[in-house]
Design an enzyme around this catalytic site. Sequence first.
Site, PDB file in Angstrom:
ATOM      1  N   ARG A  60      45.792  33.813  36.043  1.00  0.00           N
ATOM      2  CA  ARG A  60      44.827  34.473  35.110  1.00  0.00           C
ATOM      3  C   ARG A  60      43.973  35.592  36.017  1.00  0.00           C
ATOM      4  O   ARG A  60      43.093  35.324  36.654  1.00  0.00           O
ATOM      5  CB  ARG A  60      43.534  33.237  34.836  1.00  0.00           C
ATOM      6  CG  ARG A  60      44.155  32.280  33.655  1.00  0.00           C
ATOM      7  CD  ARG A  60      43.198  31.105  33.490  1.00  0.00           C
ATOM      8  NE  ARG A  60      41.854  31.605  33.401  1.00  0.00           N
ATOM      9  CZ  ARG A  60      40.946  30.786  32.624  1.00  0.00           C
ATOM     10  NH1 ARG A  60      41.474  30.159  31.882  1.00  0.00           N
ATOM     11  NH2 ARG A  60      39.836  31.505  32.296  1.00  0.00           N
ATOM     12  N   ASP A  62      41.700  38.820  36.977  1.00  0.00           N
ATOM     13  CA  ASP A  62      40.224  39.228  36.886  1.00  0.00           C
ATOM     14  C   ASP A  62      40.222  40.494  36.197  1.00  0.00           C
ATOM     15  O   ASP A  62      41.074  41.244  35.982  1.00  0.00           O
ATOM     16  CB  ASP A  62      39.543  39.122  38.110  1.00  0.00           C
ATOM     17  CG  ASP A  62      39.243  37.670  38.610  1.00  0.00           C
ATOM     18  OD1 ASP A  62      39.275  36.863  37.957  1.00  0.00           O
ATOM     19  OD2 ASP A  62      39.018  37.924  39.897  1.00  0.00           O
ATOM     20  N   ARG A 211      41.239  39.478  46.808  1.00  0.00           N
ATOM     21  CA  ARG A 211      40.324  40.569  47.410  1.00  0.00           C
ATOM     22  C   ARG A 211      39.491  40.333  48.665  1.00  0.00           C
ATOM     23  O   ARG A 211      39.200  41.074  49.270  1.00  0.00           O
ATOM     24  CB  ARG A 211      39.631  40.864  46.165  1.00  0.00           C
ATOM     25  CG  ARG A 211      40.522  41.434  44.920  1.00  0.00           C
ATOM     26  CD  ARG A 211      40.062  41.322  43.670  1.00  0.00           C
ATOM     27  NE  ARG A 211      38.609  41.958  43.650  1.00  0.00           N
ATOM     28  CZ  ARG A 211      37.654  41.737  42.710  1.00  0.00           C
ATOM     29  NH1 ARG A 211      37.871  41.038  41.654  1.00  0.00           N
ATOM     30  NH2 ARG A 211      36.501  42.448  42.668  1.00  0.00           N
TER      31      ARG A 211
END
Length: 287
Positions: A60, A62, A211
């Site tokens: 999933r 972002d 990230r």
Amino acid sequence: MSDEVEPGRVRVRLDLSYDGKDFSGWAKQSTRRTVQGELESALRTVMRLDAPVELTVAGRTDAGVHARGQVAHVDLAEEVWAEHHDKLLRRLAGRLPHDVRVWKVAEAPAGFNARFSAVWRRYAYRVGDHRGGVDPLRRGHVLWHQWPLDVAAMNEASKALLGEHDFAAYCRKREGATTIRTLQQLSWERAEDGVITATVRADAFCHNMVRSLVGALLHVGDGHRPVDWPGKVLAAAVRDSSVHVVRPHGLTLEEVGYPADELLAERSRQARNLRTLPGAAQTPGCC
């Protein structure tokens, strides 16, 4: 839990890609444009279904994150699949917006689950450190870093992060979910055009993990932190405010790996088990 498909239904695997720029992530939202929302709407339309369909996805992503090798599955009635399977790809191409494409649709093997059967996900994060900025034609997929980066230092710092760890320091905690992951690869390479690509592969990722890892290692690459700093942050096992979560547009889900067909169901069962580190209390959640 079992991944046996209900009688009279067929599990269909979809391989797809998308540019995440104008999407509010993968997961369907009532008031925002998402990849799942566009795909489910298109599937229902081209197959003329009375009821909504529901996709299960491998990862999933972002808002703003791209995908080149995303995988999803959907369960369809046998008669619907029989009627539409040979025309589905072409019809989706005509119905979907240009920033999402489905490249393959096929009946999935027994035991397949797009999310739980996966044994790894591979992401790439792309960074440019040229003093003049990023090529305008790649600005939507490459982050500009304003200080020169030492790729060798980033590779050295990455070594301490490999293996199975609690990545709480690099994840946004979600209620009822574990932050234990196995990081299989984290490496950096500068291409001839100067763009630096981080290859990040793990059995699964928690929220903001890639990230955050990239953000920490960029601090090492530009000399603002020592090589051993990312490892020390990991060992603390608590969210560190000094770890910067880099912008999403440099991140792309490149590929999802699955085991041999005969191992799919077992992998799916294993992925749902509670995950703990040796000597640690059990933490609820999956992958």
